[in-house]
Design a protein around this motif. Structure first.
Motif, PDB file in Angstrom:
ATOM      1  N   ASN A 225      -4.654  -8.928   7.125  1.00 36.34           N
ATOM      2  CA  ASN A 225      -4.062  -7.604   7.326  1.00 36.34           C
ATOM      3  C   ASN A 225      -4.840  -6.572   6.506  1.00 36.34           C
ATOM      4  O   ASN A 225      -4.917  -6.674   5.275  1.00 36.34           O
ATOM      5  CB  ASN A 225      -2.588  -7.624   6.896  1.00 36.34           C
ATOM      6  N   LYS A 226      -5.414  -5.569   7.176  1.00 40.51           N
ATOM      7  CA  LYS A 226      -6.290  -4.604   6.507  1.00 40.51           C
ATOM      8  C   LYS A 226      -5.599  -3.294   6.155  1.00 40.51           C
ATOM      9  O   LYS A 226      -6.260  -2.302   5.838  1.00 40.51           O
ATOM     10  CB  LYS A 226      -7.524  -4.345   7.370  1.00 40.51           C
ATOM     11  N   ALA A 227      -4.282  -3.284   6.195  1.00 38.05           N
ATOM     12  CA  ALA A 227      -3.541  -2.079   5.801  1.00 38.05           C
ATOM     13  C   ALA A 227      -3.519  -1.964   4.283  1.00 38.05           C
ATOM     14  O   ALA A 227      -3.912  -2.887   3.562  1.00 38.05           O
ATOM     15  CB  ALA A 227      -2.108  -2.151   6.340  1.00 38.05           C
ATOM     16  N   LEU A 228      -3.076  -0.819   3.784  1.00 37.03           N
ATOM     17  CA  LEU A 228      -2.899  -0.665   2.343  1.00 37.03           C
ATOM     18  C   LEU A 228      -1.961  -1.758   1.829  1.00 37.03           C
ATOM     19  O   LEU A 228      -1.023  -2.166   2.524  1.00 37.03           O
ATOM     20  CB  LEU A 228      -2.302   0.706   2.021  1.00 37.03           C
ATOM     21  N   ALA A 229      -2.233  -2.225   0.616  1.00 37.07           N
ATOM     22  CA  ALA A 229      -1.477  -3.352   0.082  1.00 37.07           C
ATOM     23  C   ALA A 229       0.027  -3.094   0.108  1.00 37.07           C
ATOM     24  O   ALA A 229       0.819  -3.988   0.419  1.00 37.07           O
ATOM     25  CB  ALA A 229      -1.936  -3.655  -1.346  1.00 37.07           C
ATOM     26  N   LYS A 230       0.439  -1.842  -0.196  1.00 41.14           N
ATOM     27  CA  LYS A 230       1.867  -1.536  -0.251  1.00 41.14           C
ATOM     28  C   LYS A 230       2.496  -1.492   1.137  1.00 41.14           C
ATOM     29  O   LYS A 230       3.721  -1.504   1.270  1.00 41.14           O
ATOM     30  CB  LYS A 230       2.095  -0.212  -0.983  1.00 41.14           C
ATOM     31  N   GLN A 231       1.651  -1.418   2.193  1.00 40.49           N
ATOM     32  CA  GLN A 231       2.166  -1.383   3.558  1.00 40.49           C
ATOM     33  C   GLN A 231       2.199  -2.763   4.225  1.00 40.49           C
ATOM     34  O   GLN A 231       2.713  -2.916   5.323  1.00 40.49           O
ATOM     35  CB  GLN A 231       1.300  -0.441   4.414  1.00 40.49           C
ATOM     36  N   VAL A 232       1.632  -3.749   3.552  1.00 43.24           N
ATOM     37  CA  VAL A 232       1.595  -5.100   4.113  1.00 43.24           C
ATOM     38  C   VAL A 232       2.995  -5.703   4.052  1.00 43.24           C
ATOM     39  O   VAL A 232       3.677  -5.605   3.025  1.00 43.24           O
ATOM     40  CB  VAL A 232       0.606  -5.996   3.318  1.00 43.24           C
TER      41      VAL A 232
END
Length: 311
Positions: free
Chosen positions: A144-151
């Protein structure tokens, strides 16, 4: 002390030492495992390179883009499944290795290199069966390449996998044969080399030199194991990671994935992620074996002191 009590005491020490070794290793080396997975799941296609800003050209480029697009904490994406799995996984690895070692003595009074290799193979297969569901969740989170807080959380990803694909070969046990092959081959080389060479290289009386001896042999064991099992690791990442075309399962079996990668991307693609894998499992292999040895001897002395006090 009865034989049963001795067996359970030894098993407890092996489990405690193995669990400690696994926990320490995963906390230190997880970022390199994540980089390895990212490099393995991306296809080597020129059109993708040109159009995808997240395409990685190597370890440094991967780390730089992860930091830029996903933040510093992204280097520890997917760490919870390994932490939850590593303590029992390493405990199982080391404890079953000792039991398999007895089985593969073949009537000899002393273990041979073949004994260590076969015991390592058995331990690797055993741990693979137990940890594969954690691997599926970990790879899903790492890809998952989203921002860590959005994972999404580990638990929500696990529920989604089970809800959509169940517990079988398309769900939480996806890629099981690849995990078995990867772990079996690695541990066969890892334990086989370490224990065979350790028996031939003289011990040092100086604790610093002895520590260095164990680290050097453990490091070499981890590197050799990584080089031998990397094609199976690539296959595992392709099977468990996101498929190139959503809704279409391209990578299904271990041998099929290896052949597809070789056919479409060439022989070198089967060794994708080797450098971060070596950088992780070289020192990581040394950390595990050294921590295991020292914790095991600490617990052994602790148990001995308690036995002496009771007597």
């Amino acid at each position: 002390m009865s034989d049963i009590e001795k067996f359970f005491k030894q098993a407890a020490m092996q489990i405690g030492a193995g669990g400690s070794a696994g926990f320490v290793e995963v906390c230190i080396m997880h970022p390199l495992d994540l980089v390895k997975t990212r490099l393995q799941i991306q296809a080597t296609v020129s059109s993708v390179k040109a159009s995808d800003p997240h395409y990685y050209n190597g370890i440094v480029d991967c780390m730089r883009k992860m930091y830029r697009f996903e933040g510093f904490t992204s280097f520890w994406k997917g760490i919870l499944p390994p932490i939850l799995a590593e303590t029992p996984k390493r405990a199982v690895k080391f404890a079953t290795f000792e039991q398999y070692k007895r089985f593969f003595m073949f009537g000899s009074s002393t273990p041979t290199p073949l004994t260590f290799a076969l015991a390592g193979l058995g331990a690797g297969i055993t741990e693979a069966i137990l940890v594969n569901p954690f691997e599926v969740v970990k790879v899903t989170l790492q890809s998952n390449k989203a921002l860590a807080k959005q994972v999404p959380s580990t638990w929500s990803v696990t529920r989604q996998i089970v809800r959509e694909n169940g517990l079988g070969s398309r769900g939480l046990n996806k890629g099981l044969t690849a995990t078995i092959a990867r772990n079996g081959v690695f541990n066969m080389v890892y334990f086989g080399f370490y224990h065979s060479v350790k028996g031939y290289v003289p011990e040092y009386q100086d604790p610093v030199l002895e520590f260095g001896r164990k680290v050097a042999i453990g490091f070499t064991s981890g590197v050799l194991g990584s080089c031998m099992n990397i094609p199976f690791d690539v296959a595992k990442s392709r099977i468990q990671g996101p498929q190139p075309t959503p809704g279409i399962v391209k990578y299904t079996s271990t041998s099929g994935a290896i052949m597809l990668v070789y056919k479409e991307e060439g022989f070198r693609a089967l060794y994708k992620g080797l450098l971060p894998k070596v950088l992780r499992l070289g020192p990581g292999g040394a950390i595990m074996l050294v921590v295991y040895d020292y914790v095991y001897h600490f617990l052994e002395n602790k148990f001995q002191d308690n036995d002496d006090t009771k007597s």
